[in-house]
Design a protein around this motif. Structure first.
Motif, PDB file in Angstrom:
ATOM      1  N   HIS A   1       0.815  -1.213   0.000  1.00  9.69           N
ATOM      2  CA  HIS A   1       0.000   0.000   0.000  1.00  9.69           C
ATOM      3  C   HIS A   1       0.855   1.271   0.000  1.00  9.69           C
ATOM      4  O   HIS A   1       0.374   2.334  -0.367  1.00  9.69           O
ATOM      5  N   GLN A   2       2.101   1.154   0.397  1.00 12.32           N
ATOM      6  CA  GLN A   2       2.999   2.308   0.397  1.00 12.32           C
ATOM      7  C   GLN A   2       3.605   2.568  -0.979  1.00 12.32           C
ATOM      8  O   GLN A   2       4.144   3.632  -1.226  1.00 12.32           O
ATOM      9  N   VAL A   3       3.511   1.580  -1.882  1.00 13.31           N
ATOM     10  CA  VAL A   3       4.126   1.692  -3.204  1.00 13.31           C
ATOM     11  C   VAL A   3       3.140   2.170  -4.254  1.00 13.31           C
ATOM     12  O   VAL A   3       3.502   2.903  -5.164  1.00 13.31           O
ATOM     13  N   GLY A   4       1.879   1.734  -4.145  1.00 13.80           N
ATOM     14  CA  GLY A   4       0.900   2.104  -5.159  1.00 13.80           C
ATOM     15  C   GLY A   4      -0.480   1.608  -4.787  1.00 13.80           C
ATOM     16  O   GLY A   4      -0.702   1.112  -3.694  1.00 13.80           O
TER      17      GLY A   4
ATOM     18  N   GLN B   1       5.032   2.200 -10.350  1.00 13.45           N
ATOM     19  CA  GLN B   1       6.234   1.590  -9.792  1.00 13.45           C
ATOM     20  C   GLN B   1       6.284   0.070  -9.945  1.00 13.45           C
ATOM     21  O   GLN B   1       7.244  -0.566  -9.532  1.00 13.45           O
ATOM     22  N   PHE B   2       5.243  -0.528 -10.522  1.00  9.85           N
ATOM     23  CA  PHE B   2       5.157  -1.981 -10.632  1.00  9.85           C
ATOM     24  C   PHE B   2       5.592  -2.461 -12.010  1.00  9.85           C
ATOM     25  O   PHE B   2       5.195  -1.892 -13.029  1.00  9.85           O
ATOM     26  N   ALA B   3       6.367  -3.536 -12.034  1.00 11.07           N
ATOM     27  CA  ALA B   3       6.639  -4.260 -13.276  1.00 11.07           C
ATOM     28  C   ALA B   3       5.717  -5.471 -13.262  1.00 11.07           C
ATOM     29  O   ALA B   3       5.615  -6.169 -12.257  1.00 11.07           O
ATOM     30  N   GLU B   4       5.017  -5.706 -14.359  1.00 14.24           N
ATOM     31  CA  GLU B   4       4.096  -6.840 -14.424  1.00 14.24           C
ATOM     32  C   GLU B   4       4.580  -7.824 -15.486  1.00 14.24           C
ATOM     33  O   GLU B   4       4.837  -7.444 -16.622  1.00 14.24           O
ATOM     34  N   LEU B   5       4.696  -9.078 -15.060  1.00 18.37           N
ATOM     35  CA  LEU B   5       5.090 -10.161 -15.943  1.00 18.37           C
ATOM     36  C   LEU B   5       3.895 -11.087 -16.109  1.00 18.37           C
ATOM     37  O   LEU B   5       3.329 -11.545 -15.116  1.00 18.37           O
ATOM     38  N   VAL B   6       3.505 -11.339 -17.345  1.00 17.95           N
ATOM     39  CA  VAL B   6       2.351 -12.182 -17.629  1.00 17.95           C
ATOM     40  C   VAL B   6       2.869 -13.456 -18.304  1.00 17.95           C
ATOM     41  O   VAL B   6       3.473 -13.390 -19.383  1.00 17.95           O
ATOM     42  N   PHE B   7       2.635 -14.589 -17.645  1.00 22.26           N
ATOM     43  CA  PHE B   7       3.075 -15.885 -18.134  1.00 22.26           C
ATOM     44  C   PHE B   7       1.880 -16.780 -18.395  1.00 22.26           C
ATOM     45  O   PHE B   7       0.857 -16.672 -17.723  1.00 22.26           O
ATOM     46  N   SER B   8       2.011 -17.695 -19.342  1.00 22.17           N
ATOM     47  CA  SER B   8       1.010 -18.726 -19.549  1.00 22.17           C
ATOM     48  C   SER B   8       1.701 -20.081 -19.635  1.00 22.17           C
ATOM     49  O   SER B   8       2.902 -20.165 -19.883  1.00 22.17           O
ATOM     50  N   ARG B   9       0.896 -21.099 -19.395  1.00 21.08           N
ATOM     51  CA  ARG B   9       1.412 -22.464 -19.472  1.00 21.08           C
ATOM     52  C   ARG B   9       2.059 -22.661 -20.832  1.00 21.08           C
ATOM     53  O   ARG B   9       1.479 -22.319 -21.862  1.00 21.08           O
ATOM     54  N   LYS B  10       3.244 -23.196 -20.833  1.00 23.78           N
ATOM     55  CA  LYS B  10       3.942 -23.444 -22.102  1.00 23.78           C
ATOM     56  C   LYS B  10       3.395 -24.734 -22.693  1.00 23.78           C
ATOM     57  O   LYS B  10       3.404 -25.775 -22.051  1.00 23.78           O
ATOM     58  N   ILE B  11       2.916 -24.625 -23.899  1.00 21.91           N
ATOM     59  CA  ILE B  11       2.393 -25.774 -24.624  1.00 21.91           C
ATOM     60  C   ILE B  11       3.559 -26.387 -25.409  1.00 21.91           C
ATOM     61  O   ILE B  11       4.233 -25.682 -26.173  1.00 21.91           O
ATOM     62  N   ASP B  12       3.791 -27.658 -25.223  1.00 24.50           N
ATOM     63  CA  ASP B  12       4.868 -28.318 -25.981  1.00 24.50           C
ATOM     64  C   ASP B  12       4.526 -28.324 -27.453  1.00 24.50           C
ATOM     65  O   ASP B  12       3.405 -28.625 -27.838  1.00 24.50           O
TER      66      ASP B  12
ATOM     67  N   ALA C   1       7.075  -5.270  -7.024  1.00 25.62           N
ATOM     68  CA  ALA C   1       7.149  -3.937  -6.420  1.00 25.62           C
ATOM     69  C   ALA C   1       8.603  -3.627  -6.073  1.00 25.62           C
ATOM     70  O   ALA C   1       9.361  -4.521  -5.697  1.00 25.62           O
ATOM     71  N   PRO C   2       8.998  -2.361  -6.152  1.00 21.51           N
ATOM     72  CA  PRO C   2      10.374  -1.980  -5.856  1.00 21.51           C
ATOM     73  C   PRO C   2      10.629  -1.910  -4.351  1.00 21.51           C
ATOM     74  O   PRO C   2      10.927  -0.854  -3.784  1.00 21.51           O
TER      75      PRO C   2
END
Length: 173
Positions: free
Chosen positions: A26-29, A161-172, A131-132
């Motif tokens: 809550h102090q970051v954003g 201040q947030f970096a967001e990484l969006v991942f999905s299940r890797k399909i072979d 968050a940093p």
């Protein structure tokens, strides 16, 4: 059905401090500084642990916080002190497997739910904001059994201040 984790961690990988508090967040954003509202509109069910619920329980108008989803709290308590949240006990993996396959499931937290779901390979998407902040100790996001699992990086975004990484299940392939 798609199962999502969406949450924020510190630079050193913690969901909460050692007292299970997220005051640092809550102090970051704020939620308005992220893509949370667009994400939440796509969800049908939320699942959270008791400590996560206790953290949001103190917010004003907690009944309205997850107003458009079915909300489940994994706890040994038989009653939750807020409407719109249903207490549930048992195995989170079995619970998720019995849900309507047409529903999107948002695992709010914490790591006691995330770990068995990772062990069972049930997450389709991991959306992790960083968050940093460095806590030095606390409650780690990832505490599952040791194994090798691959996800595909779909998107990297910055929200304040947030970096967001969006991942999905890797399909072979």
């Amino acid at each position: 059905m798609a199962v999502y984790f969406y949450g924020c961690i510190t630079l050193d990988g913690y969901l909460a401090d050692s007292q299970y508090k997220i005051d640092w967040l809550h102090q970051v954003g704020t939620i308005e500084d992220t893509g949370y509202e667009d994400f939440y509109k796509e969800m049908d069910v939320t699942i959270m642990g008791k400590r996560t619920f206790e953290e949001i329980q103190g917010m004003p108008e907690v009944e309205d916080f997850y107003a458009t989803t079915e909300n489940y709290v994994f706890t040994h308590d038989e009653v939750i002190p807020a409407q719109n949240y249903q207490p549930i006990s048992g195995d989170v993996v079995e619970f998720i497997r019995q849900l309507d396959p047409a529903k999107n499931v948002f695992v709010v937290g914490g790591n006691s739910l995330v770990a068995p779901l990772l062990d069972a390979d049930l997450f389709d998407h991991l959306i992790v904001q960083i968050a940093p902040v460095i806590l030095g100790k606390g409650i780690k996001l990832f505490t599952q059994e040791e194994y090798l699992r691959f996800y595909q990086l779909d998107q990297v975004r910055q929200f304040g201040q947030f970096a967001e990484l969006v991942f999905s299940r890797k399909i072979d392939s």
